[in-house]
Enzyme design. Structure first.
Site, short mmCIF file in Angstrom:
data_model
loop_
_atom_site.label_atom_id
_atom_site.label_comp_id
_atom_site.label_asym_id
_atom_site.label_seq_id
_atom_site.Cartn_x
_atom_site.Cartn_y
_atom_site.Cartn_z
N ASP A 63 30.90 -21.29 -17.51
CA ASP A 63 31.36 -20.46 -18.48
C ASP A 63 32.38 -21.11 -19.29
O ASP A 63 33.41 -21.50 -18.73
CB ASP A 63 31.77 -18.92 -18.16
CG ASP A 63 31.86 -17.93 -19.46
OD1 ASP A 63 30.90 -17.54 -19.79
OD2 ASP A 63 33.20 -17.63 -19.38
N ASN A 71 34.66 -21.23 -32.25
CA ASN A 71 33.70 -20.63 -33.29
C ASN A 71 34.51 -20.01 -34.46
O ASN A 71 34.37 -20.15 -35.80
CB ASN A 71 32.70 -19.54 -33.07
CG ASN A 71 31.54 -20.21 -32.35
OD1 ASN A 71 31.08 -21.33 -32.63
ND2 ASN A 71 30.84 -19.60 -31.58
N HIS A 76 30.88 -22.24 -36.62
CA HIS A 76 29.79 -22.23 -35.90
C HIS A 76 29.23 -23.55 -35.55
O HIS A 76 28.75 -23.85 -34.43
CB HIS A 76 28.73 -21.32 -36.14
CG HIS A 76 29.15 -19.83 -35.82
ND1 HIS A 76 29.07 -19.17 -34.59
CD2 HIS A 76 29.74 -18.98 -36.80
CE1 HIS A 76 29.49 -18.10 -34.85
NE2 HIS A 76 29.94 -17.80 -36.17
N ASP A 80 28.43 -25.11 -31.82
CA ASP A 80 27.40 -25.74 -31.38
C ASP A 80 27.67 -27.38 -31.16
O ASP A 80 27.02 -27.45 -29.96
CB ASP A 80 26.54 -25.88 -32.77
CG ASP A 80 25.90 -24.44 -33.31
OD1 ASP A 80 26.13 -23.57 -32.39
OD2 ASP A 80 25.21 -24.51 -34.11
N ASP A 106 27.75 -19.07 -24.20
CA ASP A 106 28.51 -20.09 -23.77
C ASP A 106 28.35 -19.95 -22.13
O ASP A 106 29.19 -20.69 -21.57
CB ASP A 106 29.87 -19.88 -24.02
CG ASP A 106 30.51 -18.80 -23.56
OD1 ASP A 106 29.96 -18.06 -23.22
OD2 ASP A 106 31.90 -19.02 -23.46
#
Length: 181
Positions: A63, A71, A76, A80, A106
């Protein structure tokens, strides 16, 4: 050639093409379009098979810590880039001895059939915690890793291994970010 033969063969050809398209769609649905990793559905079936076949299997949950901040701060596209880098690092660490998945957001998972052939959990932690460069910015990355060895379970079921790895991951988070337990 006889027109009856052609007429009879056309529906079969159509069904064959349709079946091929459906198989490609199914394969695409089992892969995350961003990272190329298996999705939960595509990974689970294979992972259950590997758990049953390999007594020394290792199940991992990863995680990303504070991913939302990446973000929110950098956009974003930056997020990514971090997800793609994480997928690549986890896949590289597993090598030919495991399969990886992006479970969603994530969160990532992996199963390794022969953990002794990996560089070790500390090497994974180090790889996952490397920063990522994106559009001239250096993005800090931190991950918490939980794991469970199949042979430590009373019943070697994937759901039990994932539950134990999840508990291990949250114990790692409880001891501060960038941890493995």
């Amino acid at each position: 050639m006889d027109t009856h033969v052609i007429a009879a063969g056309l529906p079969a050809l159509g069904w064959a093409l349709h079946g091929g398209m459906l198989l490609r769609r199914l394969a695409t649905a089992r892969r995350d379009p961003l990272t190329g990793l298996h999705t939960r559905a595509g990974w689970t079936t294979r992972a259950e098979h590997l758990m049953a076949k390999h007594p020394s299997a290792l199940v991992l949950l990863v995680d990303l810590d504070d991913f939302k901040a990446i973000n929110d701060t950098h956009g974003h596209a930056a997020g990514d880039a971090v997800l793609i880098a994480t997928a690549r690092r986890l896949t590289t660490w597993c090598g030919r001895h495991g399969i990886t998945a992006r479970l969603g957001g994530d969160e990532f998972a992996a199963i390794v059939t022969d953990p002794g052939r990996t560089p070790g959990l500390q090497a994974l932690q180090t790889a996952l915690n490397q920063s990522v460069s994106h559009n001239g910015c250096t993005l800090p990355v931190s991950a918490s890793v939980g794991h469970c060895h199949r042979d430590h379970l009373p019943m070697p079921a994937l759901t039990d291994a994932l539950s134990a790895a999840d508990s291990s991951m949250y114990a790692a988070k409880g001891h501060g970010r960038r941890n493995t337990r």
